[in-house]
Design a protein around this motif. Structure first.
Motif, mmCIF file in Angstrom:
data_model
loop_
_atom_site.group_PDB
_atom_site.id
_atom_site.type_symbol
_atom_site.label_atom_id
_atom_site.label_comp_id
_atom_site.label_asym_id
_atom_site.label_seq_id
_atom_site.Cartn_x
_atom_site.Cartn_y
_atom_site.Cartn_z
ATOM 1 N N SER A 288 1.607 0.417 -4.942
ATOM 2 C CA SER A 288 1.086 -0.688 -5.697
ATOM 3 C C SER A 288 -0.281 -1.162 -5.693
ATOM 4 C CB SER A 288 2.217 -1.749 -5.415
ATOM 5 O OG SER A 288 3.630 -1.446 -5.516
ATOM 6 N N VAL A 289 -0.725 -1.058 -4.405
ATOM 7 C CA VAL A 289 -2.076 -1.497 -4.212
ATOM 8 C C VAL A 289 -2.953 -0.192 -3.511
ATOM 9 C CG1 VAL A 289 -3.537 -2.939 -2.371
ATOM 10 C CG2 VAL A 289 -1.570 -3.850 -3.485
ATOM 11 N N THR A 290 -3.563 0.395 -4.594
ATOM 12 C CA THR A 290 -4.310 1.597 -3.959
ATOM 13 C C THR A 290 -5.585 1.508 -4.831
ATOM 14 O OG1 THR A 290 -3.376 3.036 -5.528
ATOM 15 C CG2 THR A 290 -2.103 2.921 -3.738
ATOM 16 N N LYS A 291 -6.486 2.550 -4.717
ATOM 17 C CA LYS A 291 -7.658 2.507 -5.422
ATOM 18 C C LYS A 291 -7.442 2.998 -6.941
ATOM 19 C CE LYS A 291 -12.083 5.408 -5.587
ATOM 20 N NZ LYS A 291 -12.773 6.461 -5.107
ATOM 21 N N ALA A 292 -6.198 3.624 -7.008
ATOM 22 C CA ALA A 292 -5.956 3.914 -8.374
ATOM 23 C C ALA A 292 -5.507 2.876 -9.060
ATOM 24 C CB ALA A 292 -4.847 5.287 -8.363
ATOM 25 N N PHE B 227 8.390 -0.510 -3.454
ATOM 26 C CA PHE B 227 7.919 -1.825 -2.848
ATOM 27 C C PHE B 227 9.119 -2.614 -2.158
ATOM 28 C CE2 PHE B 227 7.313 -6.242 -3.041
ATOM 29 C CZ PHE B 227 6.367 -6.615 -1.940
ATOM 30 N N PHE B 228 10.235 -2.736 -3.113
ATOM 31 C CA PHE B 228 11.394 -3.368 -2.773
ATOM 32 C C PHE B 228 12.151 -2.964 -1.777
ATOM 33 C CE2 PHE B 228 10.194 -5.259 -6.861
ATOM 34 C CZ PHE B 228 10.366 -6.652 -6.876
ATOM 35 N N GLU C 288 0.855 -1.178 -0.099
ATOM 36 C CA GLU C 288 -0.004 -0.013 0.074
ATOM 37 C C GLU C 288 0.944 1.195 -0.033
ATOM 38 O OE1 GLU C 288 -2.473 -0.153 3.094
ATOM 39 O OE2 GLU C 288 -3.495 -2.221 2.487
ATOM 40 N N GLU C 289 1.909 1.153 0.766
ATOM 41 C CA GLU C 289 2.835 2.580 0.966
ATOM 42 C C GLU C 289 3.686 2.720 -0.301
ATOM 43 O OE1 GLU C 289 3.061 4.856 3.624
ATOM 44 O OE2 GLU C 289 1.226 3.792 4.326
#
Length: 377
Positions: free
Chosen positions: A41-45, A239-240, A37-38
Motif C-alpha cells: 500500500s505504501v511503496t514507490k510504485a 494490509f488487513f 509497506e509490506e
C-alpha cells in the motif's frame, strides 16, 4: 548525533522504534507502518517512498525517529494542497516530489517527531529536503510538542477542524443523552429505535477473532465504500491480514448482521484510552445504519470500556448533532521557494481566520443543554 535515512520500516528495529512513541498510539507503531509497506500500500510504485529518519547518539542507540515519505502526489493525506501544487506549476516549478511526515491514509493526531530531540530531528528532515531538492517539507496532524517545535523552526502553520467525542463523566449512553436538549435526545432515540426494529444485530470482535473468511468479508465491505465512488481502495487485503496478525489486540471490528448475514461493519483501532473509527462499509444503503455503527455504538463502547476519547474520522458536520465537538488540528509546512512561501503564508492566515470562525459557529450548533443556556445568557 548520527542521522540515518532508511527506505523501509523493515530496516528499523521494532523495539527501538516503539520505545520512541510517547503513548500507545497504534498508528505510530512499527507494526502498523510496516504493514502499510509490506502489503504494497505504501511503496514507490504507489507514490509513497519511505525515507524514515533516525537519530543515534554517540553510543549508537536510537534516540529519535520520524515517519517520513517522498511523495509524488497528494492522495491519502487529508490535508489538501492541490492548489499549492497548481500554483507551483503555473510558476514553472515542480511541487513533486515533496517530503511528507505523516501516517499514510490516517488523519490521526499524534506525535510525529518521536523521541528526545525534536528540534534536531526536524532540522535533519529540513536538511534532507534542501539537499535532495524537494520543493517542501510537510508534517501532518502533529501533537502540541511537535507543533511548538515547528513554530520555533519558523514552519508555516495550517489549521483545520475535526469532530471528536470525549467522556466528561456520562456513565452510560443514557447519561450522555441526558446532556442533550430534549428535541435532539428524542431524535437520536428514534434513530436508534429504527435501526433496532429493522432487525440489525451488532457484535464486537477483536483481531484475535478474525479468521480468513471473516477477514475477507470485512475487506470486501471496506472496498465497497471506494468502489461506489469509482475509486480503488487505498489499502489491500494483505494490509488487513498483517495488522490482524501483528497488532490483533488493537483491532476492534463491529459486525452488523441482518438475518444472520454480515451486511456491514466498521473497523476501529484502540489504544489504552482512545478509540479510533476508521474503515466502514455496507453491502447497500440502510437508513441510519451508518450513524448507529460508526457513532452511537462507538460511544457506547467507549463508555463501557473506560475509553476517554473517540476519534471517528475526518469531516462531517452531521457529527455535531450527535455530540461530537469541533477540535482544531494542525499541519506544518516548509516551502523552498521564498516567493511562493510568502504567498502561502498569506493564504494560511486568511484561512485560519475562516477556520476559527467556522469552529465558533460549530460550537453554537452543539445539541447540549449548556450550549443553549449560554446562548440565552
Amino acid at each position: 548525533m548520527q542521522v540515518e535515512c532508511l527506505t523501509g520500516m523493515g530496516d528499523i528495529d521494532p523495539a527501538s522504534w516503539n520505545a520512541l512513541i510517547p503513548d500507545d498510539n497504534p498508528f505510530l507503531s512499527h507494526a502498523f507502518l510496516l504493514a502499510l509497506e509490506e502489503s504494497g500500500s505504501v511503496t514507490k510504485a504507489t507514490g509513497w517512498l519511505p525515507r524514515h529518519l533516525l537519530l543515534r547518539n554517540e553510543q549508537g542507540a536510537v534516540v529519535a525517529g520520524m515517519p517520513l515519505y517522498s511523495k509524488t502526489h497528494s492522495y491519502g493525506e487529508f490535508v489538501f494542497d492541490w492548489a499549492w501544487a497548481d500554483a507551483y506549476a503555473r510558476s514553472g516549478l515542480n511541487y513533486y516530489p515533496k517530503l511528507l511526515c505523516a501516517v499514510p491514509f490516517s488523519p490521526v493526531r499524534g506525535a510525529r517527531l518521536l523521541g528526545e530531540h525534536p528540534t534536531q530531528l526536524l532540522s535533519a528532515a529540513k536538511a534532507l529536503a534542501e539537499e535532495s531538492a524537494y520543493s517542501s517539507l510537510h508534517v501532518l496532524f502533529p501533537n502540541a510538542r511537535d507543533l511548538a517545535t515547528a513554530k520555533e523552526k519558523q514552519f508555516l502553520l495550517r489549521c483545520d477542524c475535526q469532530f471528536h467525542w470525549k467522556d466528561t463523566g456520562y456513565g452510560d449512553f443514557n447519561g450522555f443523552l441526558a446532556e442533550f436538549r430534549s428535541e435532539r435526545r428524542r431524535k437520536i432515540r428514534r434513530e436508534r429505535t429504527h435501526v433496532r426494529e429493522a432487525g440489525f444485530d451488532f457484535q464486537w470482535v477483536t483481531g484475535h477473532d478474525l479468521d480468513s473468511e471473516l477477514l475477507s468479508t470485512v475487506y470486501e465491505l471496506y472496498a465497497i465504500t471506494y468502489r461506489i465512488r469509482g475509486r480503488l481502495p487505498y489499502l489491500d487485503r494483505k494490509f488487513f491480514e498483517l495488522i490482524t496478525e501483528l497488532i490483533p489486540g488493537n483491532i476492534r471490528v463491529l459486525l452488523v448482521r441482518l438475518s444472520g448475514e454480515v451486511v456491514a461493519c466498521a473497523l476501529y483501532l484502540q489504544s489504552k484510552d482512545k478509540l479510533y473509527g476508521r474503515y466502514w462499509g455496507s453491502k447497500k444503503h440502510y437508513p441510519l445504519l451508518h450513524f448507529e455503527t460508526c457513532y452511537y455504538q462507538g460511544i457506547e463502547y467507549c463508555l463501557a470500556n473506560d475509553l476517554q476519547h473517540f476519534d471517528p474520522g475526518t469531516q462531517g458536520e452531521h457529527k455535531l448533532l450527535r455530540g461530537f465537538r469541533p477540535q482544531k488540528v494542525y499541519s506544518m509546512h516548509w516551502m523552498r521557494d521564498p516567493t511562493l512561501a510568502a504567498a502561502i503564508a498569506d493564504y494560511l492566515q486568511r484561512e485560519r481566520n475562516l477556520v476559527n470562525n467556522y469552529i465558533k459557529q460549530c460550537r453554537q450548533c452543539l445539541p447540549f443543554r449548556q450550549i443553549e443556556d449560554s446562548k440565552r445568557s
